[in-house]
Write a protein that holds these residues in place. Structure first.
Motif, PDB file in Angstrom:
ATOM      1  N   THR A 239     -29.544 105.613   5.792  1.00  0.00           N
ATOM      2  CA  THR A 239     -28.526 105.630   4.746  1.00  0.00           C
ATOM      3  C   THR A 239     -29.044 105.049   3.439  1.00  0.00           C
ATOM      4  OG1 THR A 239     -26.839 105.376   6.468  1.00  0.00           O
ATOM      5  CG2 THR A 239     -26.160 104.939   4.202  1.00  0.00           C
ATOM      6  N   ILE A 240     -29.858 103.988   3.536  1.00  0.00           N
ATOM      7  CA  ILE A 240     -30.375 103.347   2.314  1.00  0.00           C
ATOM      8  C   ILE A 240     -31.870 103.575   2.141  1.00  0.00           C
ATOM      9  CG2 ILE A 240     -28.586 101.598   2.213  1.00  0.00           C
ATOM     10  CD1 ILE A 240     -30.381  99.675   3.665  1.00  0.00           C
ATOM     11  N   LYS A 241     -32.453 104.500   2.941  1.00  0.00           N
ATOM     12  CA  LYS A 241     -33.842 104.921   2.803  1.00  0.00           C
ATOM     13  C   LYS A 241     -34.835 103.769   3.003  1.00  0.00           C
ATOM     14  CE  LYS A 241     -32.191 108.907   1.566  1.00  0.00           C
ATOM     15  NZ  LYS A 241     -32.121 109.997   2.550  1.00  0.00           N
ATOM     16  N   VAL A 242     -34.605 102.921   4.009  1.00  0.00           N
ATOM     17  CA  VAL A 242     -35.536 101.823   4.285  1.00  0.00           C
ATOM     18  C   VAL A 242     -35.780 101.696   5.790  1.00  0.00           C
ATOM     19  CG1 VAL A 242     -35.088 100.477   2.194  1.00  0.00           C
ATOM     20  CG2 VAL A 242     -33.605 100.176   4.194  1.00  0.00           C
ATOM     21  N   VAL A 243     -35.885 102.820   6.478  1.00  0.00           N
ATOM     22  CA  VAL A 243     -36.081 102.784   7.938  1.00  0.00           C
ATOM     23  C   VAL A 243     -37.354 102.021   8.288  1.00  0.00           C
ATOM     24  CG1 VAL A 243     -36.487 104.189   9.984  1.00  0.00           C
ATOM     25  CG2 VAL A 243     -34.828 104.934   8.284  1.00  0.00           C
ATOM     26  N   TYR A 244     -38.419 102.297   7.555  1.00  0.00           N
ATOM     27  CA  TYR A 244     -39.714 101.682   7.880  1.00  0.00           C
ATOM     28  C   TYR A 244     -39.625 100.163   7.779  1.00  0.00           C
ATOM     29  CZ  TYR A 244     -44.764 100.845   7.718  1.00  0.00           C
ATOM     30  OH  TYR A 244     -46.032 100.407   7.973  1.00  0.00           O
ATOM     31  N   MET A 245     -38.962  99.657   6.733  1.00  0.00           N
ATOM     32  CA  MET A 245     -38.890  98.215   6.526  1.00  0.00           C
ATOM     33  C   MET A 245     -38.041  97.543   7.607  1.00  0.00           C
ATOM     34  SD  MET A 245     -37.816  96.190   3.047  1.00  0.00           S
ATOM     35  CE  MET A 245     -38.887  97.273   2.117  1.00  0.00           C
ATOM     36  N   LEU A 246     -36.927  98.178   7.972  1.00  0.00           N
ATOM     37  CA  LEU A 246     -36.034  97.573   8.967  1.00  0.00           C
ATOM     38  C   LEU A 246     -36.638  97.590  10.361  1.00  0.00           C
ATOM     39  CD1 LEU A 246     -32.516  98.916   7.900  1.00  0.00           C
ATOM     40  CD2 LEU A 246     -33.506  96.675   7.459  1.00  0.00           C
ATOM     41  N   THR A 247     -37.476  98.566  10.662  1.00  0.00           N
ATOM     42  CA  THR A 247     -38.049  98.667  12.010  1.00  0.00           C
ATOM     43  C   THR A 247     -39.368  97.926  12.163  1.00  0.00           C
ATOM     44  OG1 THR A 247     -39.071 100.769  11.366  1.00  0.00           O
ATOM     45  CG2 THR A 247     -36.931 100.859  12.486  1.00  0.00           C
ATOM     46  N   ARG A 248     -40.154  97.807  11.086  1.00  0.00           N
ATOM     47  CA  ARG A 248     -41.488  97.202  11.187  1.00  0.00           C
ATOM     48  C   ARG A 248     -41.534  95.735  10.754  1.00  0.00           C
ATOM     49  NH1 ARG A 248     -45.831 100.703  11.516  1.00  0.00           N
ATOM     50  NH2 ARG A 248     -47.033  98.773  11.746  1.00  0.00           N
ATOM     51  N   TYR A 249     -40.592  95.313   9.927  1.00  0.00           N
ATOM     52  CA  TYR A 249     -40.651  93.959   9.377  1.00  0.00           C
ATOM     53  C   TYR A 249     -39.356  93.190   9.655  1.00  0.00           C
ATOM     54  CZ  TYR A 249     -44.633  95.934   6.910  1.00  0.00           C
ATOM     55  OH  TYR A 249     -45.823  96.540   6.617  1.00  0.00           O
ATOM     56  N   ARG A 250     -38.874  93.286  10.876  1.00  0.00           N
ATOM     57  CA  ARG A 250     -37.620  92.629  11.231  1.00  0.00           C
ATOM     58  C   ARG A 250     -37.736  91.113  11.120  1.00  0.00           C
ATOM     59  NH1 ARG A 250     -35.562  95.917  16.638  1.00  0.00           N
ATOM     60  NH2 ARG A 250     -35.686  98.011  15.768  1.00  0.00           N
ATOM     61  N   LEU A 251     -38.873  90.554  11.554  1.00  0.00           N
ATOM     62  CA  LEU A 251     -39.029  89.093  11.574  1.00  0.00           C
ATOM     63  C   LEU A 251     -39.054  88.504  10.173  1.00  0.00           C
ATOM     64  CD1 LEU A 251     -41.691  88.710  14.410  1.00  0.00           C
ATOM     65  CD2 LEU A 251     -39.223  88.464  14.576  1.00  0.00           C
ATOM     66  N   LYS A 252     -39.354  89.317   9.165  1.00  0.00           N
ATOM     67  CA  LYS A 252     -39.430  88.813   7.796  1.00  0.00           C
ATOM     68  C   LYS A 252     -38.105  88.967   7.049  1.00  0.00           C
ATOM     69  CE  LYS A 252     -44.388  89.605   7.415  1.00  0.00           C
ATOM     70  NZ  LYS A 252     -45.496  90.159   6.620  1.00  0.00           N
ATOM     71  N   LEU A 253     -37.083  89.485   7.732  1.00  0.00           N
ATOM     72  CA  LEU A 253     -35.774  89.695   7.117  1.00  0.00           C
ATOM     73  C   LEU A 253     -34.703  89.005   7.962  1.00  0.00           C
ATOM     74  CD1 LEU A 253     -36.251  93.520   6.472  1.00  0.00           C
ATOM     75  CD2 LEU A 253     -36.565  91.686   4.784  1.00  0.00           C
ATOM     76  N   PRO A 254     -34.729  87.667   8.073  1.00  0.00           N
ATOM     77  CA  PRO A 254     -33.815  86.970   9.006  1.00  0.00           C
ATOM     78  C   PRO A 254     -32.349  87.128   8.651  1.00  0.00           C
ATOM     79  CG  PRO A 254     -34.975  85.401   7.571  1.00  0.00           C
ATOM     80  CD  PRO A 254     -35.611  86.741   7.345  1.00  0.00           C
ATOM     81  N   LYS A 255     -31.979  87.037   7.357  1.00  0.00           N
ATOM     82  CA  LYS A 255     -30.572  87.141   6.983  1.00  0.00           C
ATOM     83  C   LYS A 255     -30.029  88.532   7.285  1.00  0.00           C
ATOM     84  CE  LYS A 255     -30.573  83.654   3.298  1.00  0.00           C
ATOM     85  NZ  LYS A 255     -30.319  83.407   1.862  1.00  0.00           N
ATOM     86  N   THR A 256     -30.809  89.538   6.913  1.00  0.00           N
ATOM     87  CA  THR A 256     -30.375  90.914   7.149  1.00  0.00           C
ATOM     88  C   THR A 256     -30.225  91.194   8.642  1.00  0.00           C
ATOM     89  OG1 THR A 256     -31.520  91.604   5.137  1.00  0.00           O
ATOM     90  CG2 THR A 256     -30.899  93.326   6.669  1.00  0.00           C
ATOM     91  N   MET A 257     -31.205  90.727   9.435  1.00  0.00           N
ATOM     92  CA  MET A 257     -31.165  90.975  10.877  1.00  0.00           C
ATOM     93  C   MET A 257     -30.006  90.233  11.547  1.00  0.00           C
ATOM     94  SD  MET A 257     -33.455  93.172  11.635  1.00  0.00           S
ATOM     95  CE  MET A 257     -33.317  93.945  10.033  1.00  0.00           C
ATOM     96  N   SER A 258     -29.724  88.983  11.080  1.00  0.00           N
ATOM     97  CA  SER A 258     -28.623  88.226  11.675  1.00  0.00           C
ATOM     98  C   SER A 258     -27.274  88.892  11.399  1.00  0.00           C
ATOM     99  CB  SER A 258     -28.618  86.798  11.137  1.00  0.00           C
ATOM    100  OG  SER A 258     -28.416  86.796   9.726  1.00  0.00           O
ATOM    101  N   PHE A 259     -27.191  89.637  10.286  1.00  0.00           N
ATOM    102  CA  PHE A 259     -25.957  90.372   9.998  1.00  0.00           C
ATOM    103  C   PHE A 259     -25.889  91.686  10.780  1.00  0.00           C
ATOM    104  CE2 PHE A 259     -23.967  93.798   7.512  1.00  0.00           C
ATOM    105  CZ  PHE A 259     -22.655  93.334   7.487  1.00  0.00           C
ATOM    106  N   ILE A 260     -27.019  92.370  10.898  1.00  0.00           N
ATOM    107  CA  ILE A 260     -27.022  93.709  11.503  1.00  0.00           C
ATOM    108  C   ILE A 260     -26.873  93.647  13.020  1.00  0.00           C
ATOM    109  CG2 ILE A 260     -28.492  95.711  11.967  1.00  0.00           C
ATOM    110  CD1 ILE A 260     -29.559  95.528   9.178  1.00  0.00           C
ATOM    111  N   HIS A 261     -27.620  92.740  13.680  1.00  0.00           N
ATOM    112  CA  HIS A 261     -27.712  92.771  15.148  1.00  0.00           C
ATOM    113  C   HIS A 261     -26.351  92.715  15.854  1.00  0.00           C
ATOM    114  CE1 HIS A 261     -31.875  93.115  16.180  1.00  0.00           C
ATOM    115  NE2 HIS A 261     -32.224  92.213  15.270  1.00  0.00           N
ATOM    116  N   PRO A 262     -25.400  91.863  15.423  1.00  0.00           N
ATOM    117  CA  PRO A 262     -24.104  91.866  16.137  1.00  0.00           C
ATOM    118  C   PRO A 262     -23.331  93.175  15.974  1.00  0.00           C
ATOM    119  CG  PRO A 262     -24.400  89.848  14.845  1.00  0.00           C
ATOM    120  CD  PRO A 262     -25.483  90.780  14.416  1.00  0.00           C
ATOM    121  N   LEU A 263     -23.656  93.959  14.943  1.00  0.00           N
ATOM    122  CA  LEU A 263     -22.913  95.193  14.675  1.00  0.00           C
ATOM    123  C   LEU A 263     -23.564  96.427  15.273  1.00  0.00           C
ATOM    124  CD1 LEU A 263     -22.023  94.510  10.934  1.00  0.00           C
ATOM    125  CD2 LEU A 263     -20.609  94.096  12.936  1.00  0.00           C
ATOM    126  N   LEU A 264     -24.802  96.299  15.793  1.00  0.00           N
ATOM    127  CA  LEU A 264     -25.463  97.448  16.392  1.00  0.00           C
ATOM    128  C   LEU A 264     -24.714  97.908  17.645  1.00  0.00           C
ATOM    129  CD1 LEU A 264     -29.226  96.430  16.075  1.00  0.00           C
ATOM    130  CD2 LEU A 264     -27.929  97.952  14.603  1.00  0.00           C
TER     131      LEU A 264
END
Length: 634
Positions: free
Chosen positions: A545-570
């Motif tokens: 949707t926001i054209k950042v598939v590569y960043m979200l899948t390969r660099y999860r550990l470097k995006l703690p705030k984003t991942m903490s928001f996304i993971h409960p909603l997956l």
């Protein structure tokens, strides 16, 4: 007595013939008599209840459950491309019946697929029907004719024709239809072959690959084994880099050109070159899900490899052949012997589909060769494109032939399989040619030497900012003369080399990226939840949707705030099914319809076989709440 199966006969056909010869009252009674459960459906590709049948039959090897599965169902067509665990679970489901059986398509991950996995109706070949009647006195449904990729019979090369029997008959799901019952209505006149030349890309290879899979019962290769094979083949074809990155645009264009857009669209296998989730890209990625065998066969056909060669472990093939590799030093005793144990490989700087291999022998001989080997590996193994270093053994042999054996430079060049200029060049560095060099220097005009030295010194004073290369271009005459006759002085009295500064990219501000991505992901999830057609909330769907598939899948550990928001909603598959059920319930209530389990599943587009206990409990809860709410209104 249960009939013995004919070559490549479907189990569905066996049941149909038994029902005809046993004069059974109904197909349901026949199913109950043989499979132990009258409610088992007549499934063409993955039938169930085979364990109960083999227990009722004789101990003939051809009438056992495992033999039925491998010889009379479509499991061999699928199992090489699945994991061992999945295949074992599927076989267990086919052996049992009742509520524990069935659901093989869902297990394989194909239940929600938009691919045309099978034809709309069972197919037959007219010449096969004639041949069966001549050989056996009756005909039967052939297994290979039901593979949707094939348009013609592999044996007779005649177009396959659709019968009136649906492949998936939901209205008569307990009915077996014998092909012999349709023979009289077929007519034996041959229909003209209407397969266009456009579709005849390489049907022979495709047919042979399908036959190989059905006849040889290949065990599962494993997802990682499949990936390694495809990476090797795509690298050899020039579609990937050494790191395995696919040139998806070029691959998609060539793939569509090879098969034709019309044919691929008919199978729902048309790749999209602009989409980063192009299904062709899956073949070089780490596979965490299965790819339909139809696509595997199309890819094998495109890469022009037979199924037997693909099944062999080609992933260990080296682009320059397996080592050790030969030394090509003509002057060495081990010439053309495999004594080189290591090779350094890099990508060609201009031609990204070409590899450069550097082979270094202990004798000092270093040569390069372009790869990967394609046309004639046995010949290419003993050739080179460039010699980087001849080595001490080669130079000593050169000196011996010139000084001791008194050979001419041209004779030595012929013996060493090099040009005369190469012999002349290397002999200049050896003692045999130092005398001739000194003699040439003595014979040179001393005044010219001093003149060119002065010119070169003055040039450097006039252009102090320029390097040696730029000065040689401005004043080529003194430079060339000094390089040939006074090289040592030229090197000492020339500007030193200036190393170019390497570009160092600035460090990435991952904290800033994390904070910037967080609101984007929040908006993306809200956007996905508001769509009319529900889309499962996954890391990929958010990234698309926001054209950042590569960043979200390969660099999860470097995006703690984003991942903490996304993971409960997956959403898992169950979560997504429950959300669709709730949406379907709201739609039904708005239309004033009653909430019934089958209506909810149908409105949510969920197959009954794919529903888990958790989803069933949610459906029951919603129906109970609906009934209670209606009671309170009354």
């Amino acid at each position: 007595m249960f009939p013995s199966p004919y070559p490549d006969e479907l189990f569905y056909s066996l049941m149909a013939r038994f029902h005809f010869w046993s004069r059974g009252k109904s197909c349901s009674n026949t199913i109950g008599e043989l499979l132990g459960n009258q409610r088992l459906s007549a499934i063409v590709d993955f039938p169930c209840g085979l364990g109960a049948l083999s227990a009722r039959l004789t101990k003939s090897p051809l009438l056992q459950a495992d033999a039925f599965i491998q010889n009379n169902t479509l499991i061999p067509f699928y199992q090489p491309f699945l994991s061992s665990k999945t295949v074992s679970a599927a076989i267990d489901k086919m052996k049992v019946g009742g509520n524990q059986g069935g659901g093989v398509h869902s297990l394989f991950g194909y239940s929600g697929s938009n691919l045309n996995l099978f034809p709309s109706h069972l197919r037959y070949c007219r010449e096969c029907v004639e041949q069966d009647l001549m050989n056996y006195g009756e005909t039967y449904w052939h297994r290979i004719h039901q593979i949707n990729l094939l348009e013609e019979c592999p044996q007779h090369h005649r177009p396959l024709e659709l019968s009136s029997v649906p492949f998936r008959d939901r209205q008569h799901k307990y009915q077996f239809v014998d092909l012999n019952d349709l023979v009289h209505s077929l007519g034996m006149e041959h229909a003209p072959c209407d397969i266009t030349a456009k579709r005849l890309w390489n049907t022979k290879l495709l047919s042979s690959n399908i036959q190989f899979l059905l006849e040889h019962h290949i065990p599962p290769i494993g997802l990682e084994g499949l990936r390694k094979r495809y990476v090797t083949l795509l690298q050899a074809a020039g579609y990937t880099t050494l790191t395995g990155k696919v040139n998806i645009s070029l691959l998609s264009q060539d793939f569509i050109t090879s098969f034709g857009q019309e044919f691929l669209s008919s199978l729902n296998c048309l790749p999209s070159p602009q989409n980063e989730n192009n299904w062709l890209n899956l073949f070089a990625r780490r596979l965490d899900s299965t790819i339909n065998p139809m696509r595997h066969l199309l890819m094998m056909n495109f890469l022009n490899i037979s199924a037997s060669d693909f099944i062999a472990d080609i992933s260990n093939r080296h682009p320059f052949g397996n080592g050790p590799w030969p030394c090509l030093n003509v002057a060495a005793d081990h010439f053309r012997k495999d004594v080189v144990h290591t090779v350094n490989i890099k990508t060609h700087p201009k031609e990204k589909d070409t590899l450069i291999g550097t082979f270094a022998c202990e004798c000092g001989f270093v040569y390069t060769r372009y790869g990967p080997e394609q046309n004639n590996p046995d010949h290419e193994r003993y050739t080179y494109h460039y010699v980087k270093q001849y080595g001490e053994v080669w130079e000593n042999k050169l000196k011996h032939m010139l000084e001791i054996e008194k050979k001419s430079q041209r004779e030595v060049a012929k013996r060493f399989r090099v040009s005369w200029i190469t012999v002349k060049k290397y002999s200049a560095h050896l003692a045999v040619n130092k005398r001739s060099f000194q003699g040439a220097l003595k014979n040179t005009n001393y005044l010219k030497q001093m003149e060119y030295r002065n010119q070169w010194t003055n040039v450097q004073q006039e252009h102090p900012q320029k390097g040696k290369t730029e000065l040689s271009q401005l004043y080529p005459r003194p430079f060339c003369w000094l390089k040939k006759y006074d090289k040592e002085w030229l090197n000492k009295n020339s500007p030193s080399l200036i190393k170019a500064k390497r570009y160092k990219p600035a460090p990435i501000d991952w904290k800033g990226r994390d904070e910037a991505l967080l609101p984007m992901c929040q908006h993306a999830i809200q956007q996905l939840l508001s769509l009319d057609k529900p889309v499962r909330i996954t890391m990929n769907s958010i990234g698309e949707t926001i054209k950042v598939v590569y960043m979200l899948t390969r660099y999860r550990l470097k995006l703690p705030k984003t991942m903490s928001f996304i993971h409960p909603l997956l959403e898992s598959h169950e979560d997504f099914q429950i959300r669709r059920i709730r949406i379907a319930a709201m739609a039904l209530r708005e239309r004033g319809e009653h909430l019934i389990a089958w209506k909810l599943r149908g409105a949510a587009h969920i197959d009954k076989v794919a529903v888990t206990d958790r989803v069933n409990k949610e459906i029951e809860r919603m129906i109970k709440d609906y009934i209670n709410s209606r009671g309170s209104l009354k």
